[in-house]
Design a protein around this motif. Structure first.
Motif, PDB file in Angstrom:
ATOM      1  N   LYS A  61      -6.036  12.805  -2.845  1.00 56.60           N
ATOM      2  CA  LYS A  61      -7.614  11.579  -3.100  1.00 56.60           C
ATOM      3  C   LYS A  61      -7.100  10.448  -3.574  1.00 56.60           C
ATOM      4  O   LYS A  61      -7.589   9.252  -3.597  1.00 56.60           O
ATOM      5  N   GLY A  62      -6.306  10.229  -4.257  1.00 55.49           N
ATOM      6  CA  GLY A  62      -5.630   9.653  -5.189  1.00 55.49           C
ATOM      7  C   GLY A  62      -6.507   9.014  -6.820  1.00 55.49           C
ATOM      8  O   GLY A  62      -6.637   8.345  -7.731  1.00 55.49           O
ATOM      9  N   LYS A  63      -7.473  10.753  -7.080  1.00 59.16           N
ATOM     10  CA  LYS A  63      -7.629  10.616  -8.709  1.00 59.16           C
ATOM     11  C   LYS A  63      -6.707  11.169  -9.743  1.00 59.16           C
ATOM     12  O   LYS A  63      -6.005  11.703  -9.786  1.00 59.16           O
ATOM     13  N   VAL A  64      -7.090  10.182 -10.637  1.00 61.03           N
ATOM     14  CA  VAL A  64      -5.875  10.086 -12.347  1.00 61.03           C
ATOM     15  C   VAL A  64      -6.155  11.711 -12.722  1.00 61.03           C
ATOM     16  O   VAL A  64      -6.874  11.306 -13.028  1.00 61.03           O
ATOM     17  N   LEU A  65      -4.878  12.604 -12.436  1.00 61.59           N
ATOM     18  CA  LEU A  65      -5.761  13.616 -13.122  1.00 61.59           C
ATOM     19  C   LEU A  65      -5.095  13.623 -14.971  1.00 61.59           C
ATOM     20  O   LEU A  65      -5.422  14.131 -15.603  1.00 61.59           O
ATOM     21  N   LYS A  66      -4.229  12.696 -14.836  1.00 61.27           N
ATOM     22  CA  LYS A  66      -3.278  12.466 -16.104  1.00 61.27           C
ATOM     23  C   LYS A  66      -2.537  11.089 -15.860  1.00 61.27           C
ATOM     24  O   LYS A  66      -1.755  10.888 -15.469  1.00 61.27           O
ATOM     25  N   ALA A  67      -2.541  10.996 -17.334  1.00 63.15           N
ATOM     26  CA  ALA A  67      -1.522   9.446 -17.227  1.00 63.15           C
ATOM     27  C   ALA A  67      -0.304  10.370 -18.953  1.00 63.15           C
ATOM     28  O   ALA A  67      -1.020  10.348 -20.126  1.00 63.15           O
ATOM     29  N   MET A  68       1.230   9.663 -19.254  1.00 61.03           N
ATOM     30  CA  MET A  68       1.325  10.469 -19.906  1.00 61.03           C
ATOM     31  C   MET A  68       2.758   9.457 -20.343  1.00 61.03           C
ATOM     32  O   MET A  68       2.617   8.233 -19.281  1.00 61.03           O
ATOM     33  N   TRP A 116       0.712  -1.182   0.157  1.00 68.35           N
ATOM     34  CA  TRP A 116       0.037   0.166   0.126  1.00 68.35           C
ATOM     35  C   TRP A 116       0.200   1.496   0.243  1.00 68.35           C
ATOM     36  O   TRP A 116       2.061   1.549   0.491  1.00 68.35           O
ATOM     37  N   TYR A 117       0.217   2.487  -0.452  1.00 64.00           N
ATOM     38  CA  TYR A 117       0.945   3.702  -0.153  1.00 64.00           C
ATOM     39  C   TYR A 117      -0.411   4.035   0.671  1.00 64.00           C
ATOM     40  O   TYR A 117      -1.317   4.001   0.213  1.00 64.00           O
ATOM     41  N   TYR A 118      -0.137   5.509   1.195  1.00 60.51           N
ATOM     42  CA  TYR A 118      -0.738   5.933   2.483  1.00 60.51           C
ATOM     43  C   TYR A 118       0.188   7.038   1.945  1.00 60.51           C
ATOM     44  O   TYR A 118       0.758   7.524   2.927  1.00 60.51           O
ATOM     45  N   VAL A 119      -1.115   7.449   2.224  1.00 62.35           N
ATOM     46  CA  VAL A 119      -0.827   9.576   1.693  1.00 62.35           C
ATOM     47  C   VAL A 119      -1.638  10.087   2.963  1.00 62.35           C
ATOM     48  O   VAL A 119      -2.386  10.011   3.770  1.00 62.35           O
ATOM     49  N   TYR A 120      -0.419  11.083   3.682  1.00 62.77           N
ATOM     50  CA  TYR A 120      -0.846  12.053   4.968  1.00 62.77           C
ATOM     51  C   TYR A 120      -0.673  13.542   4.333  1.00 62.77           C
ATOM     52  O   TYR A 120       0.101  13.994   3.408  1.00 62.77           O
ATOM     53  N   ASP A 121      -1.631  14.094   5.389  1.00 64.98           N
ATOM     54  CA  ASP A 121      -1.519  15.487   5.122  1.00 64.98           C
ATOM     55  C   ASP A 121      -0.979  16.179   5.740  1.00 64.98           C
ATOM     56  O   ASP A 121      -0.424  15.609   6.611  1.00 64.98           O
TER      57      ASP A 121
END
Length: 122
Positions: free
Chosen positions: A75-82, A31-36
């Motif tokens: 939040k983990g939403k894909v903004l762009k794929a390159m 997992w990757y856990y994202v912290y603010d």
């Protein structure tokens, strides 16, 4: 008219206040856990669906998934794929930009995936 402008201004301020900023991404086996910035966990993302984390800025992060780099919001939403063959190798993520190297070229990209500059390295 003033009421409408005031309501719009309040709405925009509320949206800015709700924006989450990344201070740390914990990399575990699965997992990757994202912290603010307050140390609160924003979310967890399965490593198998994200790929290899390449770096993060204040409100986005970049991961390589097979032959694509994907830019995500906090939040983990894909903004762009390159396509990785177009980008080269990502060498850094800082502030609101991504830096990559492809052959003798150094590219700077915005967090939206738009090329900002291309310079030949000496």
């Amino acid at each position: 008219m003033k009421r409408t402008v005031f309501s719009l201004l309040l709405f925009l301020l509320a949206m800015v206040a709700r924006a989450q900023h990344i201070s740390y991404i914990e990399d575990t086996k699965n997992w990757y856990y994202v912290y603010d910035e307050a140390g609160k966990k924003i979310g967890g993302l399965a490593r198998s669906s994200i790929g290899e984390l390449r770096g993060w800025g204040s409100d986005f992060f970049v991961a390589k998934y097979y032959s694509f780099y994907r830019i995500y919001d906090a939040k983990g939403k894909v903004l762009k794929a390159m396509n990785a063959s177009d980008v080269g190798e990502i060498v850094g993520v800082s502030g609101n930009t991504i830096t990559s190297r492809k052959g003798n070229w150094i590219y700077t990209w915005s967090k939206e995936g738009k090329k900002i500059s291309a310079k030949i390295k000496n």
